[in-house]
Design a protein around this motif. Structure first.
Motif, mmCIF file in Angstrom:
data_model
loop_
_atom_site.group_PDB
_atom_site.id
_atom_site.type_symbol
_atom_site.label_atom_id
_atom_site.label_comp_id
_atom_site.label_asym_id
_atom_site.label_seq_id
_atom_site.Cartn_x
_atom_site.Cartn_y
_atom_site.Cartn_z
ATOM 1 N N VAL A 1 -0.775 -13.436 -19.579
ATOM 2 C CA VAL A 1 0.322 -12.846 -20.360
ATOM 3 C C VAL A 1 1.302 -12.162 -19.413
ATOM 4 O O VAL A 1 0.929 -11.285 -18.638
ATOM 5 N N VAL A 2 2.566 -12.576 -19.477
ATOM 6 C CA VAL A 2 3.618 -12.005 -18.635
ATOM 7 C C VAL A 2 4.310 -10.846 -19.336
ATOM 8 O O VAL A 2 4.684 -9.853 -18.716
ATOM 9 N N GLY A 3 4.494 -10.994 -20.649
ATOM 10 C CA GLY A 3 5.159 -9.942 -21.404
ATOM 11 C C GLY A 3 5.026 -10.191 -22.894
ATOM 12 O O GLY A 3 4.573 -11.253 -23.333
ATOM 13 N N VAL A 4 5.418 -9.206 -23.687
ATOM 14 C CA VAL A 4 5.299 -9.280 -25.147
ATOM 15 C C VAL A 4 6.624 -8.860 -25.762
ATOM 16 O O VAL A 4 7.241 -7.872 -25.341
ATOM 17 N N CYS A 5 7.055 -9.625 -26.774
ATOM 18 C CA CYS A 5 8.352 -9.371 -27.397
ATOM 19 C C CYS A 5 8.207 -9.357 -28.913
ATOM 20 O O CYS A 5 7.563 -10.242 -29.490
ATOM 21 N N LEU B 1 4.704 -10.908 -32.853
ATOM 22 C CA LEU B 1 4.655 -10.577 -31.434
ATOM 23 C C LEU B 1 4.575 -11.862 -30.628
ATOM 24 O O LEU B 1 3.599 -12.616 -30.741
ATOM 25 N N GLY B 2 5.616 -12.123 -29.849
ATOM 26 C CA GLY B 2 5.605 -13.283 -28.967
ATOM 27 C C GLY B 2 4.872 -12.942 -27.681
ATOM 28 O O GLY B 2 5.240 -11.988 -26.980
ATOM 29 N N LEU B 3 3.808 -13.706 -27.398
ATOM 30 C CA LEU B 3 3.043 -13.499 -26.164
ATOM 31 C C LEU B 3 3.523 -14.514 -25.140
ATOM 32 O O LEU B 3 3.170 -15.688 -25.188
ATOM 33 N N TYR B 4 4.390 -14.076 -24.240
ATOM 34 C CA TYR B 4 4.946 -14.966 -23.222
ATOM 35 C C TYR B 4 3.952 -15.059 -22.072
ATOM 36 O O TYR B 4 3.580 -14.041 -21.476
ATOM 37 N N TYR B 5 3.529 -16.291 -21.779
ATOM 38 C CA TYR B 5 2.419 -16.477 -20.847
ATOM 39 C C TYR B 5 2.687 -17.606 -19.859
ATOM 40 O O TYR B 5 3.604 -18.423 -20.041
ATOM 41 N N TRP C 1 0.340 -12.926 -33.658
ATOM 42 C CA TRP C 1 0.450 -13.155 -32.218
ATOM 43 C C TRP C 1 0.819 -14.616 -32.018
ATOM 44 O O TRP C 1 0.102 -15.514 -32.496
ATOM 45 N N ILE C 2 1.918 -14.869 -31.349
ATOM 46 C CA ILE C 2 2.434 -16.229 -31.212
ATOM 47 C C ILE C 2 2.657 -16.539 -29.740
ATOM 48 O O ILE C 2 3.416 -15.834 -29.056
ATOM 49 N N TYR C 3 2.022 -17.594 -29.255
ATOM 50 C CA TYR C 3 2.140 -17.960 -27.847
ATOM 51 C C TYR C 3 3.506 -18.569 -27.545
ATOM 52 O O TYR C 3 4.030 -19.366 -28.324
ATOM 53 N N ARG C 4 4.023 -18.229 -26.371
ATOM 54 C CA ARG C 4 5.215 -18.863 -25.851
ATOM 55 C C ARG C 4 5.039 -19.071 -24.337
ATOM 56 O O ARG C 4 4.915 -18.096 -23.595
ATOM 57 N N ASP C 5 5.030 -20.333 -23.934
ATOM 58 C CA ASP C 5 4.916 -20.690 -22.518
ATOM 59 C C ASP C 5 6.235 -20.319 -21.840
ATOM 60 O O ASP C 5 7.275 -20.925 -22.106
ATOM 61 N N LEU C 6 6.208 -19.326 -20.965
ATOM 62 C CA LEU C 6 7.438 -18.794 -20.395
ATOM 63 C C LEU C 6 8.174 -19.825 -19.549
ATOM 64 O O LEU C 6 9.414 -19.872 -19.555
ATOM 65 N N ASP C 7 7.448 -20.651 -18.817
ATOM 66 C CA ASP C 7 8.117 -21.666 -18.000
ATOM 67 C C ASP C 7 8.831 -22.689 -18.885
ATOM 68 O O ASP C 7 9.905 -23.194 -18.524
ATOM 69 N N ILE D 1 11.859 -6.449 -26.450
ATOM 70 C CA ILE D 1 10.776 -6.477 -25.475
ATOM 71 C C ILE D 1 9.942 -5.202 -25.590
ATOM 72 O O ILE D 1 10.466 -4.085 -25.545
ATOM 73 N N LEU D 2 8.625 -5.411 -25.733
ATOM 74 C CA LEU D 2 7.708 -4.276 -25.857
ATOM 75 C C LEU D 2 6.869 -4.066 -24.603
ATOM 76 O O LEU D 2 6.407 -2.951 -24.352
ATOM 77 N N ALA D 3 6.629 -5.118 -23.852
ATOM 78 C CA ALA D 3 5.862 -5.021 -22.606
ATOM 79 C C ALA D 3 6.380 -6.087 -21.653
ATOM 80 O O ALA D 3 6.588 -7.229 -22.054
ATOM 81 N N ASP D 4 6.576 -5.698 -20.403
ATOM 82 C CA ASP D 4 7.194 -6.607 -19.432
ATOM 83 C C ASP D 4 6.837 -6.121 -18.034
ATOM 84 O O ASP D 4 7.626 -5.443 -17.375
ATOM 85 N N ARG D 5 5.651 -6.481 -17.604
ATOM 86 C CA ARG D 5 5.091 -5.898 -16.382
ATOM 87 C C ARG D 5 6.003 -6.022 -15.162
ATOM 88 O O ARG D 5 6.207 -5.070 -14.422
ATOM 89 N N GLY D 6 6.554 -7.206 -14.940
ATOM 90 C CA GLY D 6 7.377 -7.415 -13.759
ATOM 91 C C GLY D 6 8.863 -7.444 -14.030
ATOM 92 O O GLY D 6 9.664 -7.718 -13.129
ATOM 93 N N GLY D 7 9.273 -7.182 -15.265
ATOM 94 C CA GLY D 7 10.684 -7.205 -15.608
ATOM 95 C C GLY D 7 11.250 -8.602 -15.794
ATOM 96 O O GLY D 7 12.461 -8.769 -15.931
ATOM 97 N N GLU D 8 10.379 -9.609 -15.830
ATOM 98 C CA GLU D 8 10.847 -10.986 -15.916
ATOM 99 C C GLU D 8 11.496 -11.296 -17.268
ATOM 100 O O GLU D 8 12.522 -11.975 -17.334
ATOM 101 N N LEU D 9 10.904 -10.814 -18.353
ATOM 102 C CA LEU D 9 11.477 -11.068 -19.670
ATOM 103 C C LEU D 9 12.854 -10.416 -19.801
ATOM 104 O O LEU D 9 13.794 -11.022 -20.327
#
Length: 269
Positions: free
Chosen positions: A17-21, A39-43, A91-97, A137-145
């Protein structure tokens, strides 16, 4: 909201998980009191679905049916429908790439339409972009989202041009085909043609106004409020589907053609 941020933070600790929106009507402020929280789980693969199951079970205090990626189909992807603290939270998956790749396509005016259960018009690929562009955006560890969302704040002009051009040729084409179906009394075929024609006009009107369409639900009504739309667009569009039998098919097509002429003329302004 504080509880959602807490949950998002824990989700962001799961492998992959990269971030949550927060998405959907809750993010846009158009929700009703009983609206779900999406909640979009960008992974990025591999996604640790085992850890997600454990977290979901802890939050809901019961065993949860959590899918693997792709478990809900090629476009919705996967996830889980949960009840947390008495509230529906999806919870809904979203492939970030994949989201990134689609964004690059949008920038050059490319899109695709995929088959997906629950989406009779199909999923337009740029819905992925709209979800993040309009989300919170609710969580974004590296700021990528956040960085990607910032890029998406402008609606690509090549995409706008492509969607309007698509409506210009396909709507008259499919309504002409519907005429042949009407002559045979084929209400099923005519209804399908009408649905697609209205869908194409709806997407074109949104593109003209540089607004994202996320899915079919409420899209016609929203299109009717956009700059460039006929004031009675939604009423006229919905009226096309009040066909009880085959006798009025030709009249419905007359109405559809009148509507498409007015919309396409306005899109030229």
């Amino acid at each position: 909201m504080e509880r959602l941020v807490e949950i998002a933070g824990r989700l962001a600790e799961v492998g992959g998980v990269v971030g949550v929106c927060l998405g959907g009507s809750r993010a846009r402020g158009t929700h009703s009191p009983d609206s779900d929280y999406d909640l979009g789980l960008y992974y990025r693969p591999p996604l640790d679905t085992g850890a997600l199951r454990l977290l979901a079970a802890e939050l809901t205090e019961r065993e949860v049916d959590m899918t693997e990626p792709g478990g809900w189909g090629p476009w919705v992807d996967g996830g889980a429908w949960l009840t947390i603290d008495g509230v529906q939270v999806d919870w809904i998956y979203r492939d970030l790439d994949r989201v990134r790749r689609i964004w690059r396509q949008c920038e050059v005016g490319q899109f695709e339409v995929g088959t997906q259960p629950g989406h009779p018009l199909g999923v337009y690929s740029y819905a992925y972009v709209g979800e993040l562009a309009l989300g919170r955006i609710l969580a974004d560890r590296g700021g990528e989202l956040a960085a990607l969302r910032q890029e998406m704040q402008h609606y690509p002009q090549p995409l706008r041009t492509a969607l309007i051009a698509n409506a210009r040729w396909e709507v008259p084409f499919i309504l002409a085909a519907a005429r042949k179906g009407a002559a045979r009394g084929d209400a099923f075929y005519v209804a399908g043609c009408l649905f697609r024609a209205v869908g194409l006009l709806t997407h074109a009107l949104h593109a003209h106004a540089e607004r994202w369409v996320l899915n079919e639900k409420g899209a016609v009504r929203a299109a009717g409020t956009l700059p460039g739309a006929p004031a009675d667009f939604a009423v006229r569009a919905h009226a096309l589907f009040g066909v009880a039998g085959t006798d009025s098919l030709a009249a419905r097509l007359d109405d559809a053609e009148a509507l498409q002429r007015e919309v396409l003329r306005r899109l030229s302004d």
